[in-house]
Design a protein around this motif. Structure first.
Motif, short mmCIF file in Angstrom:
data_model
loop_
_atom_site.label_atom_id
_atom_site.label_comp_id
_atom_site.label_asym_id
_atom_site.label_seq_id
_atom_site.Cartn_x
_atom_site.Cartn_y
_atom_site.Cartn_z
N GLY A 320 12.36 -2.28 -7.60
CA GLY A 320 13.27 -2.20 -6.46
C GLY A 320 13.37 -0.80 -5.88
O GLY A 320 13.49 -0.63 -4.67
N ASP A 321 13.29 0.21 -6.76
CA ASP A 321 13.33 1.59 -6.28
C ASP A 321 12.06 1.95 -5.50
O ASP A 321 12.11 2.67 -4.51
N ALA A 322 10.91 1.45 -5.98
CA ALA A 322 9.64 1.78 -5.32
C ALA A 322 9.46 1.02 -4.01
O ALA A 322 8.81 1.51 -3.09
N SER A 344 11.24 5.06 6.06
CA SER A 344 10.68 6.31 5.53
C SER A 344 9.47 5.98 4.66
O SER A 344 9.37 4.87 4.11
N PRO A 345 8.52 6.91 4.52
CA PRO A 345 7.32 6.65 3.73
C PRO A 345 7.65 6.37 2.26
O PRO A 345 8.71 6.77 1.77
N PRO A 346 6.75 5.70 1.57
CA PRO A 346 6.97 5.42 0.13
C PRO A 346 7.13 6.71 -0.66
O PRO A 346 6.51 7.73 -0.35
N ASP A 347 7.99 6.65 -1.65
CA ASP A 347 8.20 7.78 -2.55
C ASP A 347 7.16 7.71 -3.68
O ASP A 347 7.19 6.79 -4.50
N GLU A 348 6.25 8.68 -3.71
CA GLU A 348 5.16 8.63 -4.68
C GLU A 348 5.66 8.63 -6.12
O GLU A 348 5.08 7.98 -7.00
N LEU A 350 8.48 7.39 -7.30
CA LEU A 350 9.02 6.08 -7.64
C LEU A 350 7.90 5.05 -7.79
O LEU A 350 7.97 4.16 -8.67
N VAL A 351 6.88 5.14 -6.96
CA VAL A 351 5.74 4.24 -7.07
C VAL A 351 5.03 4.47 -8.41
O VAL A 351 4.62 3.52 -9.08
N ILE A 416 0.99 -0.89 -1.41
CA ILE A 416 1.64 -0.65 -2.69
C ILE A 416 2.00 -1.97 -3.37
O ILE A 416 1.77 -2.15 -4.57
N ALA A 417 2.56 -2.89 -2.60
CA ALA A 417 2.94 -4.19 -3.16
C ALA A 417 1.72 -4.94 -3.68
O ALA A 417 1.78 -5.61 -4.72
N ALA A 418 0.58 -4.82 -2.97
CA ALA A 418 -0.65 -5.46 -3.44
C ALA A 418 -1.08 -4.86 -4.77
O ALA A 418 -1.52 -5.59 -5.68
N GLY A 419 -0.97 -3.54 -4.90
CA GLY A 419 -1.30 -2.91 -6.17
C GLY A 419 -0.40 -3.37 -7.29
O GLY A 419 -0.85 -3.62 -8.40
N PHE A 420 0.88 -3.55 -6.98
CA PHE A 420 1.82 -4.03 -8.00
C PHE A 420 1.49 -5.45 -8.44
O PHE A 420 1.51 -5.77 -9.63
N ILE A 421 1.19 -6.31 -7.47
CA ILE A 421 0.99 -7.73 -7.80
C ILE A 421 -0.32 -7.93 -8.56
O ILE A 421 -0.50 -8.95 -9.25
N ALA A 422 -1.23 -6.96 -8.45
CA ALA A 422 -2.44 -7.02 -9.27
C ALA A 422 -2.09 -6.92 -10.75
O ALA A 422 -2.77 -7.49 -11.60
N HIS A 423 -1.01 -6.20 -11.06
CA HIS A 423 -0.59 -6.05 -12.45
C HIS A 423 0.29 -7.20 -12.91
O HIS A 423 0.25 -7.60 -14.08
N THR A 424 1.11 -7.74 -12.02
CA THR A 424 2.00 -8.83 -12.42
C THR A 424 1.33 -10.19 -12.35
O THR A 424 1.75 -11.13 -13.02
#
Length: 443
Positions: A320-322, A344-348, A350-351, A416-424
């Motif tokens: 949620g923070d990322a 605002s741009p993603p916070d590196e 937090l990502v 970023i979300a695509a990168g996350f869902i690759a792990h989940t």
């Protein structure tokens, strides 16, 4: 490039001779395409000669080679310089035997069994170290640990004979293999009473996972109970595994999400290792719940489940923070579901934290069910995927319509979300998200 002057070539030779094996391999690869004329060709020749020489050396001194490195607490180890110093000494006192050994170091010869000269040279090394008048061995003696090195060399022929069987001993022990292991143990103890534990330590040094030596110890001692083993001369092997389990649990509890995916993966690998070590311990030792090791093992099984579940419980917040959202109002009242905050741009940082915890959860898959937190992991992934699915749909809408935020920022968050869902979930789902994002931006 012109030829290298003799005095400079000597300096290069010294550097090549003292280079670690990994550096030597890198040099060999880097110089592979060098021609046959010039200074670089001379350097390549030195590297090739040193590589060939080390191949012979490492075959002759094979029983102690992996011990000449930094090892864990309580394990027998020697300075890496022991190998070149012993080798130089042997070349000095027995050049003809070295030449004989080199001629028998072809791989097709080694497949026919170990030449007797290999054992003879190890015996010479042990006697040379013990004899203070053998000045050729002074450099090796000056590194310390001489007495232990002598004892290891004295049983090196037993270790050498056992090494071809070792993978079978730790993969699937049979009655015949157990008998062979007991015979090796008996022969080592016949040389010195305390060499049984030394034999196990030397064999363990040749294993990718040295704690698997417990299987060999179990076969030799006919699966002893933990009370007996904890008071025996090989108790250090069990204590070492328990200490590694404890250290792994602490690593999982304390690893820093700010350091990103490398630490997340290491923590997950630690959890996998703990699962394997506990299983190995229970299969190799007859554990009593109230025994000296049984109590500790039971405590560790509870602790690993607790610390892993605690780390997994933080994943939803980190995600949620990322991928920040903002609340919306329904009929003038706050409390509706959040929508992506694309201002605002993603916070590196937090990502990076979210990536670390997601990779941690991803790589728990091989051990989660066996270790008692499979259900918790499944629920965590279900919750994470539900959040990601909704977030991705909302951001895709913003990317297509421009409503709710900047389309350029939407693209960044979708990546970023695509990168996350690759792990989940998996890489295929991530690729689908990326294609949908590209189509939304193009539209």
């Amino acid at each position: 490039m012109a030829a290298i002057a003799a005095h400079k070539l000597q300096i290069v030779r010294m550097l090549v001779e003292t280079a670690p094996d990994s550096a030597l391999r890198s040099l060999e690869l880097a110089l592979a395409s060098v021609g046959s004329v010039g200074g670089l060709a001379q350097v390549r020749g030195l590297v090739e000669d040193e590589t060939s020489d080390r191949f012979v050396r490492n075959n002759i001194l094979a029983p102690i080679v992996p011990m000449c490195a930094v090892r864990g607490p309580g394990q027998i180890s020697f300075s890496p310089r022991v190998l070149p110093f012993l080798w130089k000494a042997l070349k000095t006192i027995a050049p003809q035997r070295i030449e004989e050994a080199g001629a028998k170091c072809n791989p097709w010869d080694l497949e026919q069994g170990t030449p007797d000269v290999f054992g003879d040279l190890c015996g010479m090394a042990a006697r040379g170290l013990r004899d203070a008048e053998q000045e050729a061995f002074d450099a090796a003696r000056g590194l310390g640990g001489t007495e232990e090195l002598i004892h290891c060399l004295e049983i090196s022929h037993i270790v050498r004979a056992a090494l071809p069987k070792l993978s079978e001993w730790v993969s699937r022990m049979s009655g015949e293999r157990a008998a062979a292991a007991r015979l090796a143990y008996r022969d080592a103890c016949a040389i010195r009473e305390d060499s049984g534990a030394r034999l196990f330590d030397m064999l363990a040094a040749h294993l990718p996972d040295d704690w698997r030596i417990l299987r060999v110890i179990s076969a030799v001692m006919d699966r002893p109970n933990d009370r007996y083993l904890a008071s025996s001369e090989v108790s250090s092997f069990g204590e070492r595994v328990l200490a590694e389990i404890d250290a792994s649990i602490n690593l999982i509890r304390d690893f820093d999400l700010d350091k990103g995916e490398k630490l997340g993966r290491e923590a997950a690998m630690a959890a996998q290792r703990v699962s394997l070590q506990i299983t190995e311990f229970e299969q190799s030792v007859n554990i009593a719940k109230d025994g000296p090791w049984g109590r500790r093992l039971g405590k560790y099984k509870q602790q690993i489940a607790q610390v892993v579940e605690l780390r997994m419980s933080t994943a939803d917040k980190e995600l949620g923070d990322a991928l920040p959202t903002k609340p919306i109002s329904i009929l003038g009242k706050k409390g509706g579901k959040g929508v992506p905050k694309l201002t605002s741009p993603p916070d590196e940082a937090l990502v990076r934290r979210a990536t670390a915890i997601l990779i941690f959860i991803e790589h728990l898959r091989p051990c989660a069910a066996q270790s008692g937190y499979g259900s918790t992991r499944g629920k965590a992934l279900e919750k994470l995927n539900s959040r990601l699915d909704q977030y991705i749909e909302d951001v895709l809408y913003a990317a297509r319509t421009g409503e709710g935020g900047d389309p350029a920022l939407a693209q960044q968050y979708l990546d970023i979300a695509a990168g996350f869902i690759a792990h989940t979930r998996d890489d295929k789902t991530a690729e689908i998200v990326r294609r949908r994002a590209a189509a939304a931006i193009a539209a």
